[in-house]
Design a protein around this motif. Structure first.
Motif, PDB file in Angstrom:
ATOM      1  N   SER A  75       0.836  -1.211   0.000  1.00 27.48           N
ATOM      2  CA  SER A  75       0.000   0.000   0.000  1.00 27.48           C
ATOM      3  C   SER A  75       0.867   1.256   0.000  1.00 27.48           C
ATOM      4  O   SER A  75       0.869   2.030   0.967  1.00 27.48           O
ATOM      5  CB  SER A  75      -0.925   0.001   1.220  1.00 27.48           C
ATOM      6  OG  SER A  75      -1.711  -1.163   1.281  1.00 27.48           O
ATOM      7  N   PRO A  76       1.641   1.498  -1.080  1.00 25.44           N
ATOM      8  CA  PRO A  76       2.482   2.700  -1.100  1.00 25.44           C
ATOM      9  C   PRO A  76       1.645   3.969  -1.127  1.00 25.44           C
ATOM     10  O   PRO A  76       0.511   3.977  -1.627  1.00 25.44           O
ATOM     11  CB  PRO A  76       3.285   2.538  -2.397  1.00 25.44           C
ATOM     12  CG  PRO A  76       2.449   1.644  -3.252  1.00 25.44           C
ATOM     13  CD  PRO A  76       1.751   0.717  -2.311  1.00 25.44           C
ATOM     14  N   LEU A  77       2.209   5.025  -0.576  1.00 19.80           N
ATOM     15  CA  LEU A  77       1.533   6.316  -0.578  1.00 19.80           C
ATOM     16  C   LEU A  77       1.477   6.869  -1.998  1.00 19.80           C
ATOM     17  O   LEU A  77       2.368   6.628  -2.809  1.00 19.80           O
ATOM     18  CB  LEU A  77       2.291   7.296   0.325  1.00 19.80           C
ATOM     19  CG  LEU A  77       2.421   6.893   1.800  1.00 19.80           C
ATOM     20  CD1 LEU A  77       3.378   7.840   2.513  1.00 19.80           C
ATOM     21  CD2 LEU A  77       1.065   6.900   2.482  1.00 19.80           C
ATOM     22  N   GLU A  78       0.421   7.609  -2.304  1.00 12.22           N
ATOM     23  CA  GLU A  78       0.299   8.210  -3.626  1.00 12.22           C
ATOM     24  C   GLU A  78       0.628   9.696  -3.626  1.00 12.22           C
ATOM     25  O   GLU A  78       0.947  10.264  -4.658  1.00 12.22           O
ATOM     26  CB  GLU A  78      -1.127   7.996  -4.164  1.00 12.22           C
ATOM     27  CG  GLU A  78      -1.488   6.525  -4.364  1.00 12.22           C
ATOM     28  CD  GLU A  78      -2.877   6.339  -4.933  1.00 12.22           C
ATOM     29  OE1 GLU A  78      -3.565   7.372  -5.157  1.00 12.22           O
ATOM     30  OE2 GLU A  78      -3.279   5.184  -5.162  1.00 12.22           O
ATOM     31  N   SER A  79       0.545  10.328  -2.466  1.00 12.79           N
ATOM     32  CA  SER A  79       0.674  11.785  -2.403  1.00 12.79           C
ATOM     33  C   SER A  79       2.065  12.274  -2.046  1.00 12.79           C
ATOM     34  O   SER A  79       2.341  13.467  -2.125  1.00 12.79           O
ATOM     35  CB  SER A  79      -0.323  12.334  -1.386  1.00 12.79           C
ATOM     36  OG  SER A  79      -0.077  11.782  -0.098  1.00 12.79           O
ATOM     37  N   GLU A  80       2.960  11.376  -1.636  1.00  6.18           N
ATOM     38  CA  GLU A  80       4.306  11.792  -1.254  1.00  6.18           C
ATOM     39  C   GLU A  80       5.276  10.634  -1.463  1.00  6.18           C
ATOM     40  O   GLU A  80       4.887   9.551  -1.886  1.00  6.18           O
ATOM     41  CB  GLU A  80       4.335  12.246   0.198  1.00  6.18           C
ATOM     42  CG  GLU A  80       3.903  11.185   1.194  1.00  6.18           C
ATOM     43  CD  GLU A  80       3.873  11.699   2.619  1.00  6.18           C
ATOM     44  OE1 GLU A  80       4.917  11.600   3.292  1.00  6.18           O
ATOM     45  OE2 GLU A  80       2.813  12.197   3.042  1.00  6.18           O
ATOM     46  N   MET A  81       6.549  10.886  -1.160  1.00  6.66           N
ATOM     47  CA  MET A  81       7.562   9.854  -1.339  1.00  6.66           C
ATOM     48  C   MET A  81       7.192   8.590  -0.584  1.00  6.66           C
ATOM     49  O   MET A  81       6.762   8.647   0.568  1.00  6.66           O
ATOM     50  CB  MET A  81       8.923  10.355  -0.853  1.00  6.66           C
ATOM     51  CG  MET A  81      10.055   9.360  -1.094  1.00  6.66           C
ATOM     52  SD  MET A  81      11.647   9.951  -0.500  1.00  6.66           S
ATOM     53  CE  MET A  81      11.446   9.747   1.269  1.00  6.66           C
ATOM     54  N   SER A  82       7.375   7.442  -1.243  1.00  5.90           N
ATOM     55  CA  SER A  82       7.014   6.174  -0.620  1.00  5.90           C
ATOM     56  C   SER A  82       7.931   5.073  -1.118  1.00  5.90           C
ATOM     57  O   SER A  82       8.277   5.011  -2.296  1.00  5.90           O
ATOM     58  CB  SER A  82       5.556   5.826  -0.950  1.00  5.90           C
ATOM     59  OG  SER A  82       5.149   4.660  -0.270  1.00  5.90           O
ATOM     60  N   VAL A  83       8.320   4.189  -0.198  1.00  9.59           N
ATOM     61  CA  VAL A  83       9.080   2.995  -0.569  1.00  9.59           C
ATOM     62  C   VAL A  83       8.164   2.062  -1.354  1.00  9.59           C
ATOM     63  O   VAL A  83       7.018   1.823  -0.967  1.00  9.59           O
ATOM     64  CB  VAL A  83       9.613   2.280   0.683  1.00  9.59           C
ATOM     65  CG1 VAL A  83      10.252   0.942   0.315  1.00  9.59           C
ATOM     66  CG2 VAL A  83      10.615   3.162   1.418  1.00  9.59           C
ATOM     67  N   LEU A  84       8.663   1.512  -2.450  1.00  9.78           N
ATOM     68  CA  LEU A  84       7.898   0.578  -3.277  1.00  9.78           C
ATOM     69  C   LEU A  84       8.263  -0.870  -2.972  1.00  9.78           C
ATOM     70  O   LEU A  84       7.393  -1.715  -2.820  1.00  9.78           O
ATOM     71  CB  LEU A  84       8.128   0.873  -4.761  1.00  9.78           C
ATOM     72  CG  LEU A  84       7.794   2.295  -5.228  1.00  9.78           C
ATOM     73  CD1 LEU A  84       8.130   2.447  -6.705  1.00  9.78           C
ATOM     74  CD2 LEU A  84       6.330   2.614  -4.967  1.00  9.78           C
ATOM     75  N   PHE A  85       9.556  -1.152  -2.902  1.00  7.46           N
ATOM     76  CA  PHE A  85      10.019  -2.495  -2.571  1.00  7.46           C
ATOM     77  C   PHE A  85      11.480  -2.427  -2.161  1.00  7.46           C
ATOM     78  O   PHE A  85      12.164  -1.433  -2.395  1.00  7.46           O
ATOM     79  CB  PHE A  85       9.823  -3.479  -3.738  1.00  7.46           C
ATOM     80  CG  PHE A  85      10.490  -3.078  -5.030  1.00  7.46           C
ATOM     81  CD1 PHE A  85      11.815  -3.405  -5.278  1.00  7.46           C
ATOM     82  CD2 PHE A  85       9.781  -2.404  -6.007  1.00  7.46           C
ATOM     83  CE1 PHE A  85      12.430  -3.041  -6.472  1.00  7.46           C
ATOM     84  CE2 PHE A  85      10.381  -2.042  -7.205  1.00  7.46           C
ATOM     85  CZ  PHE A  85      11.712  -2.365  -7.437  1.00  7.46           C
ATOM     86  N   LEU A  94       5.068   5.134   7.165  1.00  7.11           N
ATOM     87  CA  LEU A  94       5.741   6.149   7.979  1.00  7.11           C
ATOM     88  C   LEU A  94       7.092   5.630   8.457  1.00  7.11           C
ATOM     89  O   LEU A  94       8.116   6.323   8.367  1.00  7.11           O
ATOM     90  CB  LEU A  94       4.856   6.520   9.173  1.00  7.11           C
ATOM     91  CG  LEU A  94       5.331   7.678  10.048  1.00  7.11           C
ATOM     92  CD1 LEU A  94       5.339   8.974   9.267  1.00  7.11           C
ATOM     93  CD2 LEU A  94       4.415   7.806  11.271  1.00  7.11           C
ATOM     94  N   GLU A  95       7.115   4.388   8.951  1.00  9.38           N
ATOM     95  CA  GLU A  95       8.367   3.808   9.428  1.00  9.38           C
ATOM     96  C   GLU A  95       9.353   3.596   8.282  1.00  9.38           C
ATOM     97  O   GLU A  95      10.541   3.916   8.398  1.00  9.38           O
ATOM     98  CB  GLU A  95       8.097   2.476  10.129  1.00  9.38           C
ATOM     99  CG  GLU A  95       9.353   1.839  10.696  1.00  9.38           C
ATOM    100  CD  GLU A  95       9.100   0.499  11.352  1.00  9.38           C
ATOM    101  OE1 GLU A  95      10.072  -0.075  11.906  1.00  9.38           O
ATOM    102  OE2 GLU A  95       7.949  -0.002  11.306  1.00  9.38           O
ATOM    103  N   ALA A  96       8.858   3.050   7.168  1.00  7.88           N
ATOM    104  CA  ALA A  96       9.737   2.793   6.027  1.00  7.88           C
ATOM    105  C   ALA A  96      10.365   4.072   5.506  1.00  7.88           C
ATOM    106  O   ALA A  96      11.552   4.106   5.155  1.00  7.88           O
ATOM    107  CB  ALA A  96       8.954   2.092   4.920  1.00  7.88           C
TER     108      ALA A  96
END
Length: 287
Positions: free
Chosen positions: A15-25, A148-150
């Protein structure tokens, strides 16, 4: 395990974030000699940090030789290529991410398609960040908190890359003994791969230890053997699936690493004193 890797671990953010930076894998692997990727283009940022061995990486018609402690960076929309060395193929960890603010953070650490390799990263510390990052996602209980943790671990990882960029000679001393670190790696391996057929001998070899020696260190640290630890992980996960899903016993058996449902049922009865179906019925229908 891919035939192109001696070992391969991959954890995906469901469930990566769509609105800001997010880890994908994120993952870790030991490719075979001359294993290659590309020429190709990705639509996300991808960082590899070399743990051992060597290989080559190319971007924007520039080629780099990379070895332990080097990190090579792939940028969205940029054609890249990388390949493991023939005699000493590299092992590496990696993380992919995307979203608003990603480009600015890469600029902050001094990375760009023209400056796509950062040398001298502190392997023990940065590898622990990769490990912690991968641990954020397996449960999937609270995706917003996992993200948030990632993102926190990713930012710490980028901070270490930024320091290495500014001070290439700075090397972090290990914070753990070699034995302690091997046990952490073994626990991580068992926790991620419990659904697969696991060979303790193969795991020991991957960590650079003889099976007998690693088992001795593992029992000294945890009080049980690696196989007992693995059985505990599998049975605990089986309990969760029995109580929270409508999966069949055969499906649960396969999901926790048992190819034979009858053998799984015998092991579960020994673990809980009840057959799996009896355990599920009793838990769901208390007197």
């Amino acid at each position: 395990m891919s035939s192109e890797h001696d070992y391969y671990i991959l954890v995906i953010n469901p469930s990566p974030l769509e609105s800001e930076m997010s880890v994908l894998f994120s993952g870790e692997a030991q490719p075979i000699a001359l294993h290659k990727m590309g020429p190709a283009i990705h639509d996300y940022y991808l960082i590899h940090t070399v743990l051992s061995g060597s290989g080559k990486f190319s971007i924007r018609d520039r080629s780099y030789s990379c070895r332990a402690g080097d990190s090579f960076l792939i940028f969205p929309g940029e054609l890249f290529f990388y390949q493991a060395d023939e005699l000493q193929p590299w092992s590496y960890v990696w993380v992919a991410f995307a979203g608003r603010g990603s480009g600015e953070l890469m600029e902050t650490i001094g990375a760009s398609p023209d400056e796509a390799v950062i040398r001298g990263t502190a392997i023990p510390r940065i590898r622990s960040y990769y490990n912690q990052l991968r641990e954020c996602f397996p449960s999937g209980t609270h995706p917003e908190l996992s993200n948030l943790e990632a993102n926190g671990w990713l930012r710490l990882l980028l901070q270490q890359l930024g320091l290495a960029k500014r001070q290439p000679a700075a090397i972090d001393p290990p914070t753990d003994s070699a034995g302690d670190y091997a046990i952490k790696q073994a626990i991580q391996y068992l926790s991620l791969q419990y659904a697969q057929t696991i060979s303790i001998a193969q795991m020991s070899s991957m960590l650079g230890y003889h099976r007998t020696h690693l088992c001795k260190l593992f029992k000294q640290s945890t009080g049980i053997s690696p196989m007992q630890y693995l059985m505990k992980i599998r049975m605990t996960r089986a309990e969760q699936l029995l109580l929270t899903t409508s999966m069949t016993i055969e499906q649960i058996s396969s999901s926790v690493g048992f190819g034979d449902a009858l053998y799984f049922s015998r092991k579960f009865r020994k673990w809980r004193g009840q057959a799996p179906s009896e355990y599920r019925h009793t838990a769901r229908n208390p007197r």
